[in-house]
Write a protein that holds these residues in place. Structure first.
Motif, PDB file in Angstrom:
ATOM      1  N   ALA A 199      17.058   7.368 -12.699  1.00 43.94           N
ATOM      2  CA  ALA A 199      16.310   6.339 -12.447  1.00 43.94           C
ATOM      3  C   ALA A 199      14.594   6.956 -11.725  1.00 43.94           C
ATOM      4  N   GLY A 200      15.125   7.563 -10.259  1.00 43.65           N
ATOM      5  CA  GLY A 200      14.109   8.119  -9.824  1.00 43.65           C
ATOM      6  C   GLY A 200      13.400   6.751  -8.807  1.00 43.65           C
ATOM      7  N   ARG A 201      12.289   6.995  -7.617  1.00 43.36           N
ATOM      8  CA  ARG A 201      11.868   6.268  -7.272  1.00 43.36           C
ATOM      9  C   ARG A 201      11.062   4.657  -7.765  1.00 43.36           C
ATOM     10  N   PHE A 202      11.005   3.569  -6.607  1.00 42.17           N
ATOM     11  CA  PHE A 202      10.052   3.210  -7.030  1.00 42.17           C
ATOM     12  C   PHE A 202       9.755   2.166  -5.637  1.00 42.17           C
ATOM     13  N   THR A 203       8.875   1.017  -5.893  1.00 45.86           N
ATOM     14  CA  THR A 203       8.597   0.863  -4.608  1.00 45.86           C
ATOM     15  C   THR A 203       9.192  -0.777  -4.972  1.00 45.86           C
ATOM     16  N   LEU A 204       8.787  -1.001  -3.051  1.00 43.55           N
ATOM     17  CA  LEU A 204       9.405  -2.820  -3.317  1.00 43.55           C
ATOM     18  C   LEU A 204       7.971  -2.948  -2.318  1.00 43.55           C
ATOM     19  N   ALA A 205       7.472  -4.251  -2.999  1.00 47.00           N
ATOM     20  CA  ALA A 205       6.703  -4.459  -2.314  1.00 47.00           C
ATOM     21  C   ALA A 205       6.632  -6.663  -1.392  1.00 47.00           C
ATOM     22  N   PRO A 206       6.090  -7.174  -0.305  1.00 51.41           N
ATOM     23  CA  PRO A 206       6.131  -8.449  -0.281  1.00 51.41           C
ATOM     24  C   PRO A 206       6.278  -8.927  -1.547  1.00 51.41           C
ATOM     25  N   GLN A 239      10.967  -3.213  -9.066  1.00 47.42           N
ATOM     26  CA  GLN A 239      11.538  -2.791 -10.065  1.00 47.42           C
ATOM     27  C   GLN A 239      12.203  -2.268 -10.300  1.00 47.42           C
ATOM     28  N   PHE A 240      13.036  -1.502 -10.991  1.00 45.65           N
ATOM     29  CA  PHE A 240      13.212  -0.089 -12.311  1.00 45.65           C
ATOM     30  C   PHE A 240      14.243  -0.343 -13.329  1.00 45.65           C
ATOM     31  N   ARG A 241      14.110   0.789 -14.427  1.00 44.67           N
ATOM     32  CA  ARG A 241      14.584   0.879 -15.234  1.00 44.67           C
ATOM     33  C   ARG A 241      15.944   1.719 -15.856  1.00 44.67           C
ATOM     34  N   VAL A 242      16.628   1.425 -15.721  1.00 46.44           N
ATOM     35  CA  VAL A 242      17.894   2.033 -16.175  1.00 46.44           C
ATOM     36  C   VAL A 242      18.091   3.119 -17.241  1.00 46.44           C
ATOM     37  N   PRO A 243      17.757   4.204 -16.728  1.00 45.76           N
ATOM     38  CA  PRO A 243      17.548   5.230 -18.210  1.00 45.76           C
ATOM     39  C   PRO A 243      18.353   4.927 -19.651  1.00 45.76           C
ATOM     40  N   PRO A 244      18.196   5.324 -20.863  1.00 42.84           N
ATOM     41  CA  PRO A 244      18.752   4.965 -21.694  1.00 42.84           C
ATOM     42  C   PRO A 244      20.390   6.542 -21.637  1.00 42.84           C
ATOM     43  N   SER A 245      19.671   7.245 -20.639  1.00 46.59           N
ATOM     44  CA  SER A 245      21.171   8.428 -20.904  1.00 46.59           C
ATOM     45  C   SER A 245      22.216   8.826 -19.880  1.00 46.59           C
ATOM     46  N   ALA A 246      21.883   6.680 -19.134  1.00 43.46           N
ATOM     47  CA  ALA A 246      22.465   6.748 -17.933  1.00 43.46           C
ATOM     48  C   ALA A 246      23.941   6.584 -18.236  1.00 43.46           C
ATOM     49  N   ALA A 257      10.234   2.189   0.346  1.00 45.84           N
ATOM     50  CA  ALA A 257      10.837   3.022  -0.813  1.00 45.84           C
ATOM     51  C   ALA A 257      11.955   3.355  -0.611  1.00 45.84           C
ATOM     52  N   GLY A 258      11.626   2.856  -2.813  1.00 46.31           N
ATOM     53  CA  GLY A 258      13.563   2.437  -3.441  1.00 46.31           C
ATOM     54  C   GLY A 258      13.504   3.887  -4.281  1.00 46.31           C
ATOM     55  N   ASP A 259      14.674   4.404  -4.199  1.00 48.03           N
ATOM     56  CA  ASP A 259      15.199   5.223  -4.988  1.00 48.03           C
ATOM     57  C   ASP A 259      17.309   4.748  -6.052  1.00 48.03           C
ATOM     58  N   ALA A 260      15.889   5.328  -7.355  1.00 49.93           N
ATOM     59  CA  ALA A 260      17.197   4.901  -7.689  1.00 49.93           C
ATOM     60  C   ALA A 260      17.632   6.098  -8.357  1.00 49.93           C
ATOM     61  N   GLY A 261      17.854   7.606  -7.463  1.00 46.69           N
ATOM     62  CA  GLY A 261      18.090   8.651  -8.447  1.00 46.69           C
ATOM     63  C   GLY A 261      19.326   9.118  -8.896  1.00 46.69           C
ATOM     64  N   ALA A 262      20.295   7.929  -8.923  1.00 50.61           N
ATOM     65  CA  ALA A 262      21.803   8.394  -8.411  1.00 50.61           C
ATOM     66  C   ALA A 262      21.662   8.004  -9.917  1.00 50.61           C
ATOM     67  N   VAL A 263      21.163   6.670 -10.202  1.00 53.42           N
ATOM     68  CA  VAL A 263      21.154   7.153 -11.486  1.00 53.42           C
ATOM     69  C   VAL A 263      20.417   7.351 -12.734  1.00 53.42           C
ATOM     70  N   THR A 290      29.615   2.935 -11.447  1.00 51.67           N
ATOM     71  CA  THR A 290      29.322   2.629 -10.079  1.00 51.67           C
ATOM     72  C   THR A 290      27.943   3.491  -9.480  1.00 51.67           C
ATOM     73  N   TYR A 291      26.655   3.016  -8.705  1.00 51.36           N
ATOM     74  CA  TYR A 291      25.605   3.736  -9.137  1.00 51.36           C
ATOM     75  C   TYR A 291      25.464   3.100  -7.553  1.00 51.36           C
ATOM     76  N   GLU A 292      24.606   4.049  -6.183  1.00 46.61           N
ATOM     77  CA  GLU A 292      24.045   3.194  -4.821  1.00 46.61           C
ATOM     78  C   GLU A 292      22.971   3.424  -5.397  1.00 46.61           C
ATOM     79  N   ILE A 293      22.212   2.586  -4.520  1.00 47.16           N
ATOM     80  CA  ILE A 293      19.924   2.435  -4.662  1.00 47.16           C
ATOM     81  C   ILE A 293      20.376   2.294  -2.926  1.00 47.16           C
ATOM     82  N   VAL A 294      19.369   2.732  -3.178  1.00 44.40           N
ATOM     83  CA  VAL A 294      18.735   2.844  -1.839  1.00 44.40           C
ATOM     84  C   VAL A 294      17.480   2.650  -1.182  1.00 44.40           C
ATOM     85  N   ALA A 295      16.978   1.790  -0.478  1.00 44.88           N
ATOM     86  CA  ALA A 295      15.846   1.750  -0.016  1.00 44.88           C
ATOM     87  C   ALA A 295      15.609   2.007   1.416  1.00 44.88           C
ATOM     88  N   GLU A 296      14.279   2.400   1.736  1.00 44.98           N
ATOM     89  CA  GLU A 296      14.349   2.828   3.260  1.00 44.98           C
ATOM     90  C   GLU A 296      12.312   2.142   3.308  1.00 44.98           C
TER      91      GLU A 296
END
Length: 179
Positions: free
Chosen positions: A74-81, A91-98, A66-72, A102-108
């Motif tokens: 973009a919210g949550r996204f899924t990483l699959a095999p 994948q995720f899209r950087v919001p136009p309002s960003a 489970a990915g989280d790009a909330g710092a930028v 430098t932002y930390e993108i995390v996954a668990e």
């Protein structure tokens, strides 16, 4: 001759040995292209509205995350095999309002709960349109339709005289008249 062959053989062996010692060992111990302990962000620098891909080998062969790009923003996204064995991709899209920064993108990882992270640099896109070149370039070579037709005509005349003179000298030499 033997000595030269020995020197060349010895030199080539030394070069091969030095190259083997200096060659970097990419992916040692992971068996995959992605780093086993971190989240790889591609591209590492993106503009607002840009698509970003993340991948990792930290979650194992059949791992999802489970990915989280909330710092930028973009919210949550899924990483699959992925098609690469042992890697998970998302994948995720950087919001136009960003905002720029430098932002930390995390996954668990789903299995084991391992947390991994990577950095994304957001750069603001320029509003200016690209400038396309127009006009001529002064290279010193000139051309048939160059800016000064008198100089072009003089150059063509000089080349014609040189060609005629060279042909005349070659013809005299072939007849045996000498130069």
């Amino acid at each position: 001759m033997r000595r030269t062959a020995r020197l060349l053989t010895g030199a080539s062996l030394a070069v091969v040995a030095a190259g083997a010692l200096a060659a970097p060992a990419y992916g040692v111990g992971t068996g995959t292209g992605a780093s086993a302990g971190r989240l790889e962000v591609y591209p590492s620098s993106a503009a607002p509205g840009g698509q970003v891909t993340v991948n990792t080998a930290a979650c194992g062969d059949d791992g999802t995350a489970a990915g989280d790009a909330g710092a930028v923003g973009a919210g949550r996204f899924t990483l699959a095999p992925s098609t690469h064995r042992g890697e998970a991709i998302g994948q995720f899209r950087v919001p136009p309002s960003a905002q720029q920064g430098t932002y930390e993108i995390v996954a668990e990882c789903a299995a084991g709960g391992r947390r991994i992270s990577g950095d994304l640099v957001v750069t603001l896109a320029s509003d200016r349109q690209p400038v396309h070149p127009r006009g001529s370039v002064k290279t010193g070579v000139g051309g048939a339709l160059g800016p000064d037709p008198v100089q072009t005509a003089a150059g063509v005349a000089a080349l014609a005289v040189a060609a005629a003179g060279g042909t005349w000298l070659l013809h005299r030499r072939a007849r045996g008249d000498g130069i």
